[in-house]
Design an enzyme around this catalytic site. Structure first.
Site, mmCIF file in Angstrom:
data_model
loop_
_atom_site.group_PDB
_atom_site.id
_atom_site.type_symbol
_atom_site.label_atom_id
_atom_site.label_comp_id
_atom_site.label_asym_id
_atom_site.label_seq_id
_atom_site.Cartn_x
_atom_site.Cartn_y
_atom_site.Cartn_z
ATOM 1 C CG ASP A 168 -2.019 1.025 1.159
ATOM 2 O OD1 ASP A 168 -1.770 2.114 0.602
ATOM 3 O OD2 ASP A 168 -3.123 0.750 1.653
ATOM 4 C CB ALA A 230 -10.901 -4.397 -5.169
ATOM 5 C CD GLU A 260 -19.891 -6.006 -10.512
ATOM 6 O OE1 GLU A 260 -20.760 -5.410 -9.840
ATOM 7 O OE2 GLU A 260 -18.769 -6.251 -10.064
ATOM 8 C CG HIS A 278 -20.591 -6.230 -6.248
ATOM 9 N ND1 HIS A 278 -20.198 -5.263 -7.145
ATOM 10 C CD2 HIS A 278 -20.184 -5.780 -5.031
ATOM 11 C CE1 HIS A 278 -19.582 -4.271 -6.500
ATOM 12 N NE2 HIS A 278 -19.569 -4.572 -5.209
#
Ligand SMILES: NC(=O)C1=CN([C@@H]2O[C@H](COP(=O)(O)OP(=O)(O)OC[C@H]3O[C@@H](n4cnc5c(N)ncnc54)[C@H](O)[C@@H]3O)[C@@H](O)[C@H]2O)C=CC1
Ligand SMILES: O=C(O)CCC(=O)C(=O)O
Length: 312
Positions: A168, A230, A260, A278
């Site tokens: 990160d 994510a 999606e 999801h």
């Protein structure tokens, strides 16, 4: 006050919004003529399917706040909202535990294959050797993004005795949590090449789009698994398909996809892929928290009070 809610919201949040104004709620409004509803709206509340575009914001002259029932903000034109002086509030951390638990479900599915073993037994099988699998204990979890979800996942992985690596580049806000939960920060190459499970927890933006591609997949171990909760756009799906088909990695669990819901995808044909619609953040607990938090923050803004959940 007119408050437009264009996607699924839990009753608890709806109640709070209804106490303040006239709520226009239709979970499928995002597919309809939303701009028309926004012409005289004071607030808009969305999940991840409503595309809040610059045009839509410009078509809403009275709009005072946008509420996001979730965390990812890639469906909202944040620059346009900022320019129009419209704050965006979101459900920071409300679904992080649910997503972390989903990742565990995925890791344990790969590690133990209970559903497959159940089908095997129901089909008359009893092959104990074939279902001798692996422990998570001692394995390495690679976190790409060590924010709210990444650190909660690390907390749980620590209890399982996993080694945790994290990548990160913007770590400071979560540095303490990373130390507390045993995350060793490293560069992307180290995390990808050493992890047995790579789990993605970054926002979708220009820097993260296609972050997982042919080149980065080739750094992973052939025995490793990829878990994406994510956004679909973080992974190049064609490259992932090729890597899975060619055995460059062992499997993938994908809760999110570039499109999606997906049209037909070659990924559907692979046995080493888990696909879910999801749902990583979709638990009753997370959704009650999300709806309450966002409704409360939207109301604060409409009343002219400060909110701690405004996107900076
Ligand atoms: N599938 C689902 O149901 C859900 C998906 N999400 C997705 O997960 C994402 C992460 O959520 P949170 O952990 O709550 O967000 P967060 O903002 O707390 O953490 C994101 C972390 O990613 C890091 N990051 C940003 N750019 C990066 C880069 N280029 N490389 C590596 N790290 C980078 C940030 O520094 C931050 O620490 C959300 O943006 C959303 O897209 C979130 C909740 C539910
Ligand atoms: O709950 C949802 O509708 C989506 C959750 C999500 O992806 C997020 O919070 O970013």
């Amino acid at each position: 006050m007119k408050i437009v809610v264009s996607e699924l919201i839990w009753e608890e949040g709806l109640q709070i919004l209804s106490e303040l104004g006239n709520v226009v709620y239709d979970a499928s409004l995002w597919k309809q003529d939303l701009a028309r509803e926004l012409a005289d709206a004071d607030a808009l509340v969305v999940r991840n399917q409503t595309r809040v575009t610059r045009e839509m914001i410009q078509a809403a002259p009275r709009l005072k706040v946008i509420g996001r029932l979730g965390v990812g903000l890639d469906n909202i034109d944040l620059a346009a909202a900022r320019e129009a002086g419209i704050p965006v509030v979101y459900a920071r951390n409300a679904n992080a535990i649910s997503v972390a638990e989903y990742v565990f479900a995925a890791m344990l599915t790969f590690a133990r294959r209970l559903e497959e073993a159940t089908a095997h037994v129901k089909g008359g099988g009893w092959n104990r050797r074939f279902y001798t699998r692996m422990e998570l204990y001692g394995k390495t979890l690679g976190l790409i993004g060590t924010g709210e979800i990444g650190t909660r996942l690390a907390h749980r992985a620590q209890a399982f005795g996993m080694k945790i690596l994290g990548y990160d580049p913007f770590i400071p806000p979560y540095e303490v949590a990373c130390t507390e939960f045993g995350v060793q920060l490293a560069d992307l190459k180290t995390v990808l090449s050493q992890a047995d499970f790579v789990s993605l927890h970054v926002p979708l933006n220009n820097a993260t789009r296609n972050l997982i591609n042919r080149e980065t997949l080739s750094l992973m171990k052939p025995s490793a698994y990829l878990i994406n909760t994510a956004r679909g756009g973080v992974v190049n799906e064609e490259d992932l398909y090729n890597a899975l088909r060619e055995g460059k990695i062992s499997g993938a669990a994908l809760d999110v996809l570039a499109q999606e819901p997906p049209q037909d995808s070659p990924l559907f044909k692979l046995n080493n892929v888990i696909l879910t619609p999801h749902i990583a953040g979709l638990t009753e607990e997370a959704q009650v928290k999300t709806s309450l938090l966002v409704a409360q923050e939207v109301v604060k803004i409409l009343r002219g009070e400060p909110s701690s959940c405004v996107v900076r």
